[in-house]
Design a protein around this motif. Structure first.
Motif, PDB file in Angstrom:
ATOM      1  N   GLU A   6       0.836  -1.204   0.000  1.00  0.00           N
ATOM      2  CA  GLU A   6       0.000   0.000   0.000  1.00  0.00           C
ATOM      3  C   GLU A   6       0.870   1.253   0.000  1.00  0.00           C
ATOM      4  OE1 GLU A   6      -3.261  -2.180   2.880  1.00  0.00           O
ATOM      5  OE2 GLU A   6      -1.225  -1.618   3.475  1.00  0.00           O
ATOM      6  N   CYS A  22      -2.365   0.546  -4.222  1.00  0.00           N
ATOM      7  CA  CYS A  22      -2.012  -0.784  -3.733  1.00  0.00           C
ATOM      8  C   CYS A  22      -1.555  -1.622  -4.922  1.00  0.00           C
ATOM      9  CB  CYS A  22      -3.197  -1.428  -3.049  1.00  0.00           C
ATOM     10  SG  CYS A  22      -2.899  -3.110  -2.455  1.00  0.00           S
ATOM     11  N   TRP A  32     -10.837  -1.960  -0.857  1.00  0.00           N
ATOM     12  CA  TRP A  32     -10.364  -1.306   0.355  1.00  0.00           C
ATOM     13  C   TRP A  32     -11.402  -1.449   1.460  1.00  0.00           C
ATOM     14  CZ3 TRP A  32      -5.541   0.884   0.459  1.00  0.00           C
ATOM     15  CH2 TRP A  32      -4.924   1.104  -0.774  1.00  0.00           C
ATOM     16  N   ARG A  34     -11.738  -0.225   5.811  1.00  0.00           N
ATOM     17  CA  ARG A  34     -11.159   0.700   6.782  1.00  0.00           C
ATOM     18  C   ARG A  34     -11.660   0.378   8.172  1.00  0.00           C
ATOM     19  NH1 ARG A  34     -14.215   6.377   5.055  1.00  0.00           N
ATOM     20  NH2 ARG A  34     -16.293   5.829   5.883  1.00  0.00           N
ATOM     21  N   TYR A  90      -6.717   2.232   6.558  1.00  0.00           N
ATOM     22  CA  TYR A  90      -7.277   1.694   5.319  1.00  0.00           C
ATOM     23  C   TYR A  90      -6.456   0.479   4.893  1.00  0.00           C
ATOM     24  CZ  TYR A  90     -10.361   5.687   4.725  1.00  0.00           C
ATOM     25  OH  TYR A  90     -11.364   6.620   4.888  1.00  0.00           O
ATOM     26  N   TYR A  91      -7.174  -0.605   4.596  1.00  0.00           N
ATOM     27  CA  TYR A  91      -6.544  -1.861   4.221  1.00  0.00           C
ATOM     28  C   TYR A  91      -6.860  -2.209   2.775  1.00  0.00           C
ATOM     29  CZ  TYR A  91      -5.948  -2.511   9.241  1.00  0.00           C
ATOM     30  OH  TYR A  91      -5.602  -2.355  10.558  1.00  0.00           O
ATOM     31  N   CYS A  92      -5.834  -2.549   2.029  1.00  0.00           N
ATOM     32  CA  CYS A  92      -6.012  -3.073   0.680  1.00  0.00           C
ATOM     33  C   CYS A  92      -6.310  -4.562   0.783  1.00  0.00           C
ATOM     34  CB  CYS A  92      -4.744  -2.831  -0.126  1.00  0.00           C
ATOM     35  SG  CYS A  92      -4.773  -3.486  -1.803  1.00  0.00           S
ATOM     36  N   TRP A 110      -4.857  -9.589   2.645  1.00  0.00           N
ATOM     37  CA  TRP A 110      -4.967  -8.253   3.232  1.00  0.00           C
ATOM     38  C   TRP A 110      -3.596  -7.592   3.325  1.00  0.00           C
ATOM     39  CZ3 TRP A 110      -9.518  -6.107   5.636  1.00  0.00           C
ATOM     40  CH2 TRP A 110     -10.656  -6.900   5.476  1.00  0.00           C
ATOM     41  N   LEU A 112      -1.117  -4.514   5.079  1.00  0.00           N
ATOM     42  CA  LEU A 112      -0.842  -4.165   6.475  1.00  0.00           C
ATOM     43  C   LEU A 112      -1.600  -2.933   6.932  1.00  0.00           C
ATOM     44  CD1 LEU A 112       2.998  -4.833   6.596  1.00  0.00           C
ATOM     45  CD2 LEU A 112       1.141  -6.330   7.351  1.00  0.00           C
ATOM     46  N   GLY A 113      -2.111  -2.153   5.988  1.00  0.00           N
ATOM     47  CA  GLY A 113      -2.881  -0.970   6.348  1.00  0.00           C
ATOM     48  C   GLY A 113      -2.072   0.310   6.275  1.00  0.00           C
TER      49      GLY A 113
END
Length: 120
Positions: A6, A22, A32, A34, A90-92, A110, A112-113
């Motif tokens: 990300e 990402c 995404w 969150r 926010y996570y991809c 996922w 790492l954010g």
């Protein structure tokens, strides 16, 4: 093992814009999620492998735009008119499946954010 890297995030004033990106190590449907402090993980947006189908949470529709560059398996989330309530990690996410895409269980992989903070 699929790797999701990300980019983007940071601190912005309310009404401002940020862009998240990402990169995936392969071709997947991506999106995404969150999570704000003390709150549950929330779906934000997703895009199919071809890019022809996009999905948005009601809370971000009209403000956020998801897109992808299939050449390098990169997905971007352009976030405009940001609000304090958009503050979250926010996570991809990615999945080899090309259906559903709005629920946490739809995704196998996922990132790492990355932190997004919107100051009011």
């Amino acid at each position: 093992q699929v790797q999701l890297v990300e980019f983007g995030g940071g601190l912005v004033q309310a009404g401002g814009s940020l862009r998240l990106s990402c990169e995936a190590s392969g071709s997947y449907a991506m999106g995404w999620f969150r999570q704000a402090p003390g709150k549950e993980m929330q779906f934000v947006s997703a895009i199919s492998r071809s890019g022809s189908n996009t999905y948005y949470a009601d809370s971000v529709r009209g403000r956020f735009t998801i897109s992808r560059d299939s050449a390098d398996n990169t997905v971007s989330l352009q976030m405009n008119s940001l609000k304090a309530e958009d503050t979250a990690v926010y996570y991809c996410v990615a999945t080899p499946r090309d259906y559903g895409l709005s629920f946490r269980v739809d995704y196998d992989f996922w990132g790492l954010g990355t932190q997004v903070t919107v100051s009011s």
